[in-house]
Motif scaffolding. Structure first.
Motif, PDB file in Angstrom:
ATOM      1  N   SER A   7       0.931  -1.232  -0.029  1.00 37.66           N
ATOM      2  CA  SER A   7       0.069   0.014   0.106  1.00 37.66           C
ATOM      3  C   SER A   7       0.856   1.226   0.039  1.00 37.66           C
ATOM      4  O   SER A   7       0.574   2.004  -0.729  1.00 37.66           O
ATOM      5  CB  SER A   7      -0.792  -0.024   1.297  1.00 37.66           C
ATOM      6  OG  SER A   7      -1.289   1.260   1.485  1.00 37.66           O
TER       7      SER A   7
ATOM      8  N   ARG B 241      -0.168   3.758  -2.591  1.00 37.65           N
ATOM      9  CA  ARG B 241      -0.640   5.248  -2.120  1.00 37.65           C
ATOM     10  C   ARG B 241       0.719   6.029  -2.448  1.00 37.65           C
ATOM     11  O   ARG B 241       0.799   7.006  -1.999  1.00 37.65           O
ATOM     12  CB  ARG B 241      -0.638   5.135  -0.574  1.00 37.65           C
ATOM     13  CG  ARG B 241      -2.213   4.519   0.081  1.00 37.65           C
ATOM     14  CD  ARG B 241      -2.464   4.936   1.268  1.00 37.65           C
ATOM     15  NE  ARG B 241      -1.722   4.222   2.139  1.00 37.65           N
ATOM     16  CZ  ARG B 241      -0.775   5.041   2.956  1.00 37.65           C
ATOM     17  NH1 ARG B 241      -0.685   6.468   3.084  1.00 37.65           N
ATOM     18  NH2 ARG B 241       0.105   4.286   3.669  1.00 37.65           N
ATOM     19  N   ARG B 242       1.632   5.222  -3.034  1.00 37.62           N
ATOM     20  CA  ARG B 242       2.817   6.104  -3.396  1.00 37.62           C
ATOM     21  C   ARG B 242       2.697   7.407  -3.663  1.00 37.62           C
ATOM     22  O   ARG B 242       3.246   8.454  -3.263  1.00 37.62           O
ATOM     23  CB  ARG B 242       3.599   5.316  -4.385  1.00 37.62           C
ATOM     24  CG  ARG B 242       4.939   5.717  -4.775  1.00 37.62           C
ATOM     25  CD  ARG B 242       5.814   5.047  -5.625  1.00 37.62           C
ATOM     26  NE  ARG B 242       7.193   5.259  -5.791  1.00 37.62           N
ATOM     27  CZ  ARG B 242       7.458   5.638  -6.825  1.00 37.62           C
ATOM     28  NH1 ARG B 242       7.164   5.598  -7.965  1.00 37.62           N
ATOM     29  NH2 ARG B 242       9.001   6.260  -6.763  1.00 37.62           N
TER      30      ARG B 242
ATOM     31  N   SER C 238       0.143   9.679  -3.546  1.00 38.85           N
ATOM     32  CA  SER C 238      -0.485  10.643  -2.632  1.00 38.85           C
ATOM     33  C   SER C 238       0.797  10.956  -1.511  1.00 38.85           C
ATOM     34  O   SER C 238       0.620  11.927  -0.948  1.00 38.85           O
ATOM     35  CB  SER C 238      -1.664  10.213  -2.219  1.00 38.85           C
ATOM     36  OG  SER C 238      -1.527   9.249  -1.158  1.00 38.85           O
ATOM     37  N   VAL C 239       1.414   9.685  -0.994  1.00 36.24           N
ATOM     38  CA  VAL C 239       2.250  10.151  -0.005  1.00 36.24           C
ATOM     39  C   VAL C 239       3.330  11.116  -0.485  1.00 36.24           C
ATOM     40  O   VAL C 239       3.949  11.876   0.228  1.00 36.24           O
ATOM     41  CB  VAL C 239       2.892   8.824   0.338  1.00 36.24           C
ATOM     42  CG1 VAL C 239       4.400   9.066   1.388  1.00 36.24           C
ATOM     43  CG2 VAL C 239       2.027   7.802   1.142  1.00 36.24           C
TER      44      VAL C 239
ATOM     45  N   GLU D 135       7.933   6.712   5.870  1.00 32.91           N
ATOM     46  CA  GLU D 135       6.660   6.311   5.039  1.00 32.91           C
ATOM     47  C   GLU D 135       7.107   7.052   3.680  1.00 32.91           C
ATOM     48  O   GLU D 135       6.926   6.608   2.542  1.00 32.91           O
ATOM     49  CB  GLU D 135       5.458   7.205   5.375  1.00 32.91           C
ATOM     50  CG  GLU D 135       4.056   6.763   4.711  1.00 32.91           C
ATOM     51  CD  GLU D 135       2.873   7.468   5.420  1.00 32.91           C
ATOM     52  OE1 GLU D 135       3.028   8.179   6.554  1.00 32.91           O
ATOM     53  OE2 GLU D 135       1.773   7.213   4.761  1.00 32.91           O
TER      54      GLU D 135
ATOM     55  N   SER E 154       7.696   5.315   0.148  1.00 29.36           N
ATOM     56  CA  SER E 154       6.906   5.613  -1.099  1.00 29.36           C
ATOM     57  C   SER E 154       7.736   6.010  -2.320  1.00 29.36           C
ATOM     58  O   SER E 154       7.617   5.543  -3.455  1.00 29.36           O
ATOM     59  CB  SER E 154       6.068   6.620  -0.713  1.00 29.36           C
ATOM     60  OG  SER E 154       5.171   6.227  -0.096  1.00 29.36           O
TER      61      SER E 154
END
Lengths: 609, 414
Positions: free
Chosen positions: A30, A35-36, A38-39, B254, B258
């Motif tokens: 995720s 969600r890459r 948006s993060v 995070e 990402s």
């Protein structure tokens, strides 16, 4: 417990664990895939990913010729603390106190009061600011901010505000600050890269491609003389205030180089005051009339007319002129000042008495083509080219139907509009053997130099010299309009002027002028004073602009340590006297100068005025 | 009888643990060098050196543990438990204990210090395994209560005695929690819960434990409300106030993960190592995921999950309850710790300080983990007397056939 129960439960535990692994695998996917975008977008938005810090370039200084600053950034920093975001620790307050010199108890009390943002306006030095930054890093005090105050210091304040201009909140508003902004402002640098928690850049993770080193603005060195600028401004202020004039300009130039030594205007404003409007007194306060105003030069212009007439050979020093108080050209009649009948007089007298009729004759003798060529050569119709903002150029109506009248009027400085700076530059030629220099205000930009440059030989040296002597006569002759402005011990060349101006919607008024050289021979300085619309205490050039000239002339003497060359309260120098007498052996009108031997003793009798 | 124990009974477990340890060494170096360079201590991070120096000790400890027979382990399990409880108390003492960043987690020895809580994970498995395996079944028929004294004798006291070990485990958990080390306490609690579940504790008792757990947790939260705040901040971790403060680590992790995407930014190119405070410990996954992408993170999960599942798998084939419970306990410990660490690093759950087993740096942790690996091997030592060996090889990885080699195997079959 039976084995089945245990085995069943083991099976359940295994399944649960598999579920946990799948959950972990999903959550990982995720973040890294689903969600890459948006993060990363959020990271960029909140400046957690890559940070760009602008490294503000230092603004260059505006300097006097001698290196003294007219405008410069002060090297101070302003401290700002958000007490909600700094550690409330004694150690932190102690470090901060050591760095800033503010007692720790003050920080502690503010912290206890739970203050939000507190700003210290007492500026800190570079050294102190570095220590504060260290404390910030050490204590991870995110709520602490220290930044360059960016205060611009204007040393001469309102005395040079019109010339130097003003920067407010990093925005150049006027003067050289505006016109030379490109050079002064430099180029801000930019650092792009990853920052750690304290906001410090990680040297290993800087984005070299996007980062730019800052380029500091360069210093602009002017030709302005600090002392003369101040003196000119003070003298002008005195006169403008005394005569309730609308505005005034004083320009001091070095005739040899064309350097602007002072360029003052009044009313002015205080460029460093909070609202930037400090002592602004009228709508023209933040303008620089020396290059922006266009005015009729008035009587002083007769000097330039005469120089050309002499140069062309149409007028000789011995020529006599007749004035009936008025002259009719075409359908129009113009008068001498107060309608005075000057009668028969010599050329030098015509200047001393400021005879309009005679001057109009000269210009007509020169002829229209030559006259126009002449004023173009003098640069009167061009912008002064000093590197100031919104420079204006002179006006002359080439299509005027009444050509003859226009030429006649132009001879004594009407029907032509010029900027004070360009007319001052044109006058300089008279003190430089007829060689016109380009006016120069900026001597150096950074390391690039702008040497004085000659425009052209406009008139022959003898012609210029003769005009200079006529100007001395203005001062020395008892009938001369500048007689009261003499400075004992010095030979001064000067000329008054009072131009009538008619403006739309106004009942008219005067521009009181004075132009002079000091000393009269081999002059060090040209001084031009123009006072617009004096309303109290007369309006004649000698009364309004003259005293300003005298004050500035004294300042020039002090500044350059010019020794007096003449005996105190002695008569007119022989060469000038000769001119005033039109070649006659001796003059009854000027008994003092007839003492032949005096000239020999002059140097002995010299004392400082 | 000749001692015929070996050190390796299940090479899978060892291989996976080795793989995880090697991944760990690589990424401890990778994640640590940036800070080492920044601090001007050369390129080799201190954590890497400690890990490298501890590894032989850990391997040796594991090898020794593998050679201790289960019966012996059972016998000393209570002793080890007492020792570890004492050690937890010692941490709090001024001279013996080491205080670091306000936490009392270490016991000082000459030249090094140890973190008893890491060993409590192991001893709690042994202790609970021993207790659950050796306890007698609750009599199915109890004579009706005659009077209070009779009730005390037949029900109350025996019940309390049965529950007493759980009290000790709770004490240990609380001792760890107030170090403070919420993560380790949670791992011990979770492991204990799994063991109770698999150990055959009645649903009624499990329910009671759960209720007590919730009650205790609630009390802790009420006493220190910042714990709730932590959860709230986590939901709002991107706000300007939190991102630089309480949730800084999570947010940075995070972002790093990402930016790694599916294949990663390449070994050594990560940013997390520059910004994360716990870059080689709790948040080592940030660097792994960033540099090797989702594929790399899944590989780590596969290794750690595979390790746990393998232990659970062999546990199924073990008939002896003590051995089986110890294996299950170790599997739960490894598995829960690995999964929670990953979910914490990728911001799925709020941050609780749980390191990735074998991969995160930490000397005490590495020794305890390899001791556990050795313990797993020891639990697979054949009972040495007749026939028992088949029990072990029930579900061995080769075709479910008895796998015996060497003279000992043949002797056993004879």
């Amino acid at each position: 417990m039976s084995r089945t129960i245990v085995n069943d439960r083991l099976q359940w535990a295994t399944y649960s664990f598999m579920g946990l692994v799948v959950l972990a695998a999903y959550s990982q996917a995720s973040v890294q895939v689903f969600r890459r975008g948006s993060v990363l977008a959020q990271a960029t938005k909140s400046k957690k990913f890559v940070q760009t810090v602008v490294d503000i370039a230092r603004r260059g200084r505006i300097l006097c010729a001698d290196g003294r600053a007219l405008a410069q950034d002060d090297d101070s920093y302003v401290l700002q603390i958000d007490f909600a975001k700094v550690p409330h620790s004694e150690g932190f307050f102690a470090d901060l106190a050591a760095a800033t010199g503010t007692p720790a108890s003050e920080f502690r009390e503010l912290a206890l009061q739970g203050k939000g943002n507190v700003v210290w306006h007492t500026p800190l030095s570079q050294d102190q600011s570095n220590k504060v930054r260290e404390a910030k890093t050490k204590w991870r005090a995110n709520g602490l901010d220290i930044h360059h105050s960016g205060n611009r210091v204007y040393v001469l304040a309102e005395s040079a505000a019109g010339l130097v201009g003003q920067v407010k909140e990093d925005k150049p508003l006027s003067g050289m600050e505006l016109s030379q902004n490109a050079a002064l402002s430099g180029k801000d640098g930019k650092t792009v890269g990853l920052v750690d928690r304290t906001g410090a850049f990680l040297p290993m993770r800087l984005d070299k491609a996007d980062s730019l080193p800052k380029t500091d603005g360069v210093d602009v060195t002017t030709t302005i003389d600090f002392d003369l600028q101040e003196a000119a401004s003070q003298a002008l202020r005195k006169s403008v205030d005394a005569h309730h004039a609308e505005q005034g300009v004083a320009i001091v130039m070095d005739p040899k180089t064309g350097d602007i030594l002072a360029m003052a205007n009044w009313p002015s404003f205080d460029p460093s005051s909070e609202d930037g409007k400090g002592v602004k007194m009228s709508r023209t306060s933040d303008k620089n009339p020396a290059t922006q105003a266009i005015l009729e030069p008035g009587s002083t212009f007769k000097l330039l007319t005469l120089a050309k007439a002499l140069d062309k050979g149409v007028v000789k020093t011995t020529d006599h002129f007749r004035c009936n108080g008025s002259e009719t050209v075409g359908k129009k009649t113009f008068k001498c000042d107060k309608g005075e009948h000057h009668g028969d007089m010599l050329m030098a007298d015509a200047i001393a008495k400021s005879c309009n009729v005679t001057a109009s004759k000269w210009s007509r003798m020169i002829g229209r083509t030559d006259f126009i060529q002449y004023i173009e050569n003098l640069g009167l119709l061009e912008k002064p080219g000093l590197g100031l903002p919104y420079e204006n150029h002179g006006r002359f109506n080439f299509n005027d139907p009444a050509q003859e009248l226009q030429l006649a009027l132009a001879g004594f400085g009407q029907a032509i509009n010029v900027t004070p700076a360009s007319v001052a530059s044109a006058f300089c030629m008279l003190g430089n053997d007829g060689k016109l220099m380009f006016p120069r205000l900026i001597a150096k930009m950074g390391t690039r130099e702008f040497p004085p440059e000659m425009a052209m030989q406009v008139v022959k040296p003898q012609s210029a010299d003769t005009v200079l002597k006529c100007m001395e006569a203005v001062m020395d002759s008892p009938e001369g309009t500048g007689h009261n402005l003499r400075i004992p011990g010095y030979r001064i060349a000067g000329k008054t002027g009072t131009a009538q101006v008619i403006r739309a919607g106004e009942s008219g008024g005067h521009v009181s002028n004075f132009v002079g050289f000091l000393p009269a021979q081999n002059p060090r300085a040209l001084i031009l004073v123009m006072v617009d619309h004096p309303t109290v205490g007369g309006y004649y050039g000698a009364d309004v602009a003259g005293p300003v000239f005298k004050d500035i002339a004294k300042a020039v003497i002090r500044r350059y340590g010019i020794a007096p060359t003449e005996p105190l309260n002695e008569g007119v120098p022989t060469d000038v006297a000769a001119l005033m007498l039109g070649g006659r052996a001796s003059g009854e009108k000027t008994p003092a100068k007839s003492k032949g031997p005096v000239a020999l003793h002059r140097h002995h009798g010299a004392t400082r005025a | 009888m000749k001692s015929t124990t070996r050190s390796v009974y299940d090479p899978f477990i060892i291989a996976l643990a080795c793989a995880a340890t090697l991944i760990g060494l690589l990424f401890i170096f990778d994640a640590g060098y940036a800070r080492a360079l920044r601090d001007g201590k050369g390129i080799i991070p201190r954590e890497f050196i400690v890990q490298l120096l501890t590894l032989p000790i850990a391997l040796f400890a594991g090898w020794r543990a593998a050679r201790v027979k289960p019966e012996k382990w059972l016998k000393i399990s209570t002793l080890l438990w007492v020792i570890s409880l004492v050690a937890l108390v010692l941490c709090k003492l001024p001279v013996i204990g080491v205080e670091m960043n306000g936490a009392h987690r270490w016991i000082r020895f000459p030249f090094f210090s140890l973190q008893p809580a890491e060993f409590v994970k192991l001893t709690s498995v042994l202790y609970l395994g021993g207790v659950l395996a050796t306890r007698k079944a609750w009599p199915s028929k109890i004579t009706p209560r005659k009077n209070f004294a009779h009730w005390m004798d037949t029900i109350c006291v025996p019940k309390f005695e049965r529950a007493l070990p759980l009290v000790w485990v709770t004490v240990a958990i609380l001792l760890i929690e107030i170090e403070p080390d919420l993560g380790t306490a949670a791992v011990v609690a979770a492991t204990a819960a799994v063991m109770l579940f698999v150990g055959g504790v009645s649903w009624k008792s499990l329910g009671a434990c759960l209720a007590l757990g919730i009650l205790g947790g609630g009390l802790l939260v009420m006493k220190q409300p910042y714990r709730i705040q932590r959860f709230r901040d986590h939901g709002d971790r991107w706000s300007a106030d939190n991102a630089d403060d309480s949730t800084y680590q999570t947010v940075q992790s995070e972002v790093a993960m990402s930016s790694g995407g599916i294949v990663g930014v390449g070994l050594g190119n990560g940013r997390a190592k520059h910004v994360e405070p716990a870059t080689t410990t709790d948040f080592i996954m940030a660097t792994i995921a960033e540099e090797t992408g989702l594929l790399g993170s899944w590989l780590v999960l596969a290794v750690m999950g595979g390790l746990s599942l393998r232990i659970l798998f062999v546990a199924k084939g073990v008939k002896d309850k003590f051995r089986r419970l110890v294996l299950v306990g170790v599997a739960a410990w490894f598995g829960v710790q690995a999964c929670v660490n990953m979910m914490m690093a990728n911001a799925f759950v709020p941050p609780i300080g749980i390191p990735m087993p074998f991969i995160s740096s930490g000397g005490s942790s590495l020794i305890a983990l390899w001791l556990a690996v050795g313990l797993c091997q020891a639990m697979l030592i054949p009972a040495s007397v007749k026939g028992e060996v088949f029990a072990i090889s029930d579900h061995r990885w080769r075709n479910r056939r008895p796998h015996l080699s060497g003279a000992r195997g043949r002797a056993a079959l004879r």
